[in-house]
Design an enzyme around this catalytic site. Structure first.
Site, PDB file in Angstrom:
ATOM      1  N   ARG A  20       0.956  -1.167  -0.147  1.00 11.99           N
ATOM      2  CA  ARG A  20       0.202  -0.091   0.038  1.00 11.99           C
ATOM      3  C   ARG A  20       0.772   1.275   0.009  1.00 11.99           C
ATOM      4  NH1 ARG A  20      -3.026  -1.994   5.134  1.00 11.99           N
ATOM      5  NH2 ARG A  20      -0.900  -2.188   5.614  1.00 11.99           N
ATOM      6  N   HIS A  66       8.681 -26.569  10.671  1.00  7.13           N
ATOM      7  CA  HIS A  66      10.119 -26.882  10.109  1.00  7.13           C
ATOM      8  C   HIS A  66      10.637 -28.279  10.544  1.00  7.13           C
ATOM      9  CE1 HIS A  66      10.054 -22.939   8.742  1.00  7.13           C
ATOM     10  NE2 HIS A  66      10.359 -22.323   9.911  1.00  7.13           N
ATOM     11  N   LYS A  82      23.117 -21.627  18.812  1.00  4.96           N
ATOM     12  CA  LYS A  82      22.140 -21.511  17.614  1.00  4.96           C
ATOM     13  C   LYS A  82      22.505 -22.915  16.951  1.00  4.96           C
ATOM     14  CE  LYS A  82      21.554 -19.261  13.298  1.00  4.96           C
ATOM     15  NZ  LYS A  82      20.078 -19.165  13.286  1.00  4.96           N
TER      16      LYS A  82
HETATM   17  N1  LIG Z   1      10.483 -11.662   7.904  1.00  5.49           N
HETATM   18  C1  LIG Z   1      10.923 -12.777   7.794  1.00  5.49           C
HETATM   19  O1  LIG Z   1      12.092 -12.960   8.228  1.00  5.49           O
HETATM   20  C2  LIG Z   1       9.954 -14.051   7.637  1.00  5.49           C
HETATM   21  C3  LIG Z   1      10.604 -15.382   7.786  1.00  5.49           C
HETATM   22  C4  LIG Z   1       9.744 -16.187   7.488  1.00  5.49           C
HETATM   23  C5  LIG Z   1       8.330 -16.111   7.093  1.00  5.49           C
HETATM   24  N2  LIG Z   1       7.915 -14.719   6.946  1.00  5.49           N
HETATM   25  C6  LIG Z   1       6.460 -14.582   6.489  1.00  5.49           C
HETATM   26  O2  LIG Z   1       6.502 -13.843   5.427  1.00  5.49           O
HETATM   27  C7  LIG Z   1       5.354 -12.870   5.189  1.00  5.49           C
HETATM   28  C8  LIG Z   1       5.786 -11.723   5.192  1.00  5.49           C
HETATM   29  O3  LIG Z   1       6.445 -11.171   6.341  1.00  5.49           O
HETATM   30  P1  LIG Z   1       7.299  -9.870   6.532  1.00  5.49           P
HETATM   31  O4  LIG Z   1       8.269  -9.914   7.715  1.00  5.49           O
HETATM   32  O5  LIG Z   1       7.831  -9.236   5.399  1.00  5.49           O
HETATM   33  O6  LIG Z   1       5.927  -9.126   7.098  1.00  5.49           O
HETATM   34  P2  LIG Z   1       5.850  -7.228   7.146  1.00  5.49           P
HETATM   35  O7  LIG Z   1       7.204  -6.844   7.285  1.00  5.49           O
HETATM   36  O8  LIG Z   1       4.698  -7.180   7.918  1.00  5.49           O
HETATM   37  O9  LIG Z   1       5.532  -7.012   5.709  1.00  5.49           O
HETATM   38  C9  LIG Z   1       4.306  -7.106   4.868  1.00  5.49           C
HETATM   39  C10 LIG Z   1       3.904  -6.232   4.081  1.00  5.49           C
HETATM   40  O10 LIG Z   1       2.567  -6.287   3.567  1.00  5.49           O
HETATM   41  C11 LIG Z   1       1.858  -4.986   3.317  1.00  5.49           C
HETATM   42  N3  LIG Z   1       0.588  -5.223   3.392  1.00  5.49           N
HETATM   43  C12 LIG Z   1      -0.043  -5.320   4.542  1.00  5.49           C
HETATM   44  N4  LIG Z   1      -1.484  -5.400   4.227  1.00  5.49           N
HETATM   45  C13 LIG Z   1      -1.553  -5.093   2.699  1.00  5.49           C
HETATM   46  C14 LIG Z   1      -2.482  -5.144   1.652  1.00  5.49           C
HETATM   47  N5  LIG Z   1      -3.613  -5.415   2.022  1.00  5.49           N
HETATM   48  N6  LIG Z   1      -2.150  -5.123   0.391  1.00  5.49           N
HETATM   49  C15 LIG Z   1      -0.969  -5.047   0.130  1.00  5.49           C
HETATM   50  N7  LIG Z   1       0.003  -5.071   0.926  1.00  5.49           N
HETATM   51  C16 LIG Z   1      -0.142  -5.118   2.315  1.00  5.49           C
HETATM   52  C17 LIG Z   1       2.694  -4.163   4.300  1.00  5.49           C
HETATM   53  O11 LIG Z   1       3.006  -2.893   3.572  1.00  5.49           O
HETATM   54  P3  LIG Z   1       2.168  -1.546   3.307  1.00  5.49           P
HETATM   55  O12 LIG Z   1       1.804  -1.147   4.653  1.00  5.49           O
HETATM   56  O13 LIG Z   1       3.067  -0.939   2.850  1.00  5.49           O
HETATM   57  O14 LIG Z   1       1.133  -2.096   2.586  1.00  5.49           O
HETATM   58  C18 LIG Z   1       3.958  -4.859   4.916  1.00  5.49           C
HETATM   59  O15 LIG Z   1       5.094  -3.952   4.756  1.00  5.49           O
HETATM   60  C19 LIG Z   1       4.698 -13.229   6.419  1.00  5.49           C
HETATM   61  O16 LIG Z   1       3.562 -14.379   6.375  1.00  5.49           O
HETATM   62  C20 LIG Z   1       5.504 -13.993   7.530  1.00  5.49           C
HETATM   63  O17 LIG Z   1       5.053 -14.698   8.510  1.00  5.49           O
HETATM   64  C21 LIG Z   1       8.719 -13.664   7.293  1.00  5.49           C
END
Ligand SMILES: NC(=O)c1ccc[n+]([C@@H]2O[C@H](COP(=O)([O-])OP(=O)(O)OC[C@H]3O[C@@H](n4cnc5c(N)ncnc54)[C@H](OP(=O)(O)O)[C@@H]3O)[C@@H](O)[C@H]2O)c1
Length: 507
Positions: A50, A257, A362
């Site tokens: 967004r 995992h 770790k």
């Molecule tokens: N980060 C990791 O290391 C990690 C590791 C394993 C798995 N995961 C998984 O990967 C996924 C993403 O993780 P993340 O850490 O990147 O999450 P995050 O930092 O919360 O990023 C997700 C992004 O989604 C966007 N978003 C939210 N609502 C939206 C909508 N309606 N339309 C379009 N974009 C939207 C938000 O940006 P805006 O506010 O700009 O829309 C936000 O920056 C999750 O399912 C998480 O569990 C993450």
């Protein structure tokens, strides 16, 4: 890895692109593939979220996060030309008309045709509306391929779904149905980055490319198996997420995992290396996992939560003092579980799984403990004798170690345990690639070997749900019950000691 020529042109659409995963893992993984010349000749990466960014601002944001990784500036600049950004809310169908127009223009610019890889890199509550909108906006045509005589010539659309995949059996089954309404199972890639790790794949080579291990890989010789994934860090800034409905070590690590690692470790030899043949064998293991009885949970599972502690001189504050965490939280930052796989090969062999945060070291490893020899010749030295072990280090220090008994040099007959050591980095003089680059490459190739089938996910939830239910119904009053920087609660040691066993805690 297969031939790059088999990679079709494609557009990679990342939903949630302004988030942490995109900058930390996905873009570095794609860049890694690009520099290894393992991207298709024609490709585009389009970030959707967004927040407003221009293409250049988005590229700069990605670059600024990992400038060291992109120090080959010529390559980065060439790669960055493929990256674009489109601001939209993927849960609002009204945003899709413009989004489609933009995708079409970019597809023309980069000659990617209609092939599309949709990556859901956003919080799980947005998965369902986004999948439904992708369908309503008619951004999936691949189902039509099945009416075609020559399917290979038809464009494809694939979807990658991040974890967490549901929070219990019901929600996981529901999400599978939502996906199945829009995509064929062959186009759904439920990602588990553990399966992208080199040593997990190496496990298949160890077992099935060698004649010496498979004959002893069963209940006749193996006493028990331990699978550990421990981290030294606490939850840090992710307190609010971790303390929520999909957090906790049992849900976040064991269910996903560790059960995956177990399935690769325990499966029967597949008839071929084709994805469907490997997945068939893994599914059999998931179906054979004994679902624990609710009343038996206190005897087979241990929940832990870290309190204040120290590691290498660094103070780690208690989980409950972390921002975003309920001060009376019951969340398991540590979970251990004993389970059985009811097959001919594994009958009676316990598998001990554990995972924790803020622990002493770790490590992710699998340790096979072997039974004693049928007749103990070296009885005088029996006390010192240790079980033979195969230790498979998944990360860090990827490698395989075999521990057995050797004679100490000298006139006296003395026996001591010795080790044969295969160190991945030393042997190949190379660092294993990051799991995400392996997995993204496979999605582009259309190879589902390292991705979870819907049955695996649903069985995995069933295998842990009684434990989660029991813990939910029975608050534990001694939390926190382990100091940060240690190997977890004493109850986990007691779980092992009851069967005269002990955890493999490397120094
Ligand atoms: N980060 C990791 O290391 C990690 C590791 C394993 C798995 N995961 C998984 O990967 C996924 C993403 O993780 P993340 O850490 O990147 O999450 P995050 O930092 O919360 O990023 C997700 C992004 O989604 C966007 N978003 C939210 N609502 C939206 C909508 N309606 N339309 C379009 N974009 C939207 C938000 O940006 P805006 O506010 O700009 O829309 C936000 O920056 C999750 O399912 C998480 O569990 C993450």
């Amino acid at each position: 890895m297969e031939n790059k020529d088999q990679l079709h042109p494609c557009m990679i659409v990342i939903f949630g692109a302004s988030g942490d995963l995109t900058k930390r893992k996905l873009i570095p993984a794609l860049f890694d593939l690009y520099t290894r010349k393992q991207m298709p000749e024609h490709f585009a990466v389009v970030g959707v979220s967004r927040t407003e960014f221009s293409d250049d601002d988005f590229r700069q944001k990605l670059f600024d996060f990992k400038p060291d990784n992109y120090s080959d500036s010529a390559s980065w600049n060439a790669f960055a030309k493929h990256i674009h950004y489109h601001a939209a809310d993927s849960t609002k169908i009204g945003d899709y008309a413009q989004m489609k127009q933009r995708f079409k223009a970019l597809a023309d610019e980069h000659q990617t045709g209609e092939n599309a890889l949709y990556y859901l890199s956003m919080a799980p509550q947005f998965f369902e509306p986004t999948i439904n909108n992708i369908s309503a906006a008619e951004m999936v045509t691949e189902g039509k391929r099945y009416c075609s005589l020559d399917r290979k010539q038809k464009p494809w659309q694939r979807i990658v779904v991040e974890k967490p995949f549901g929070s219990d059996p019901k929600s996981a089954t529901h999400l599978n149905s939502v996906l199945a309404n829009v995509f064929e199972e062959t186009e759904i890639y439920r990602i588990d980055h553990y399966l992208g790790k080199e040593l997990v794949q190496n496990l298949m080579v160890l077992r099935f490319a060698n004649a010496i291990f498979e004959p002893i890989w069963n209940q006749s010789y193996i006493d028990h198996v331990q699978i550990t994934a421990s981290e030294t860090v606490g939850v840090e800034s992710r307190g609010a997420y971790y303390d929520g409905p999909t957090g906790g070590a049992m849900r976040d690590m064991v269910q996903s995992h560790l059960l995956q690692v177990l399935s690769v470790m325990a499966m029967e030899p597949p008839v071929s290396l084709k994805a469907e043949d490997i997945r068939t064998e893994k599914i059999k293991i998931f179906k054979a996992m004994r679902v624990p009885k609710y009343d038996d949970v206190p005897n087979i599972a241990v929940r832990g939560q870290y309190g204040d502690g120290q590691l290498a001189g660094k103070v780690i504050k208690a989980y409950r003092d972390t921002e975003g965490v309920d001060p009376e939280s019951q969340c398991d930052t540590y979970a251990a579980m004993k389970m059985y796989v009811d097959t001919w090969r594994w009958g009676g062999v316990p598998f001990y799984l554990r995972s924790g945060k803020a622990m002493a070291k770790k490590i992710t490893n699998i340790v096979l403990y072997f039974k004693p020899t049928p007749h103990i010749l070296f009885r005088d030295m029996a006390k010192q004798r240790k079980a033979n072990q195969i230790v498979i280090n998944v990360q860090p220090d990827e490698g395989i170690r075999i521990r057995f008994e050797g004679k100490v040099p000298g006139h006296r007959l003395a026996v001591k345990d010795v080790e044969l050591d295969f160190d991945y980095v030393k042997q190949w003089n190379a660092q294993p690639p990051d799991g995400y680059s392996t997995l993204l490459y496979d999605v582009m190739l259309g190879d589902q070997t390292l991705f979870k089938h819907r049955d695996e996910i649903e069985c995995a939830w069933h295998a842990v749900q009684p434990v989660l239910d029991y813990w939910n119904d029975n608050p534990q009053f001694d939390l926190p019950n382990y100091a940060a920087g240690t190997w977890g609660p004493s109850a986990a040691d007691i779980l092992m000691a009851q069967s005269n066993r002990y955890w493999h805690n490397p120094k």
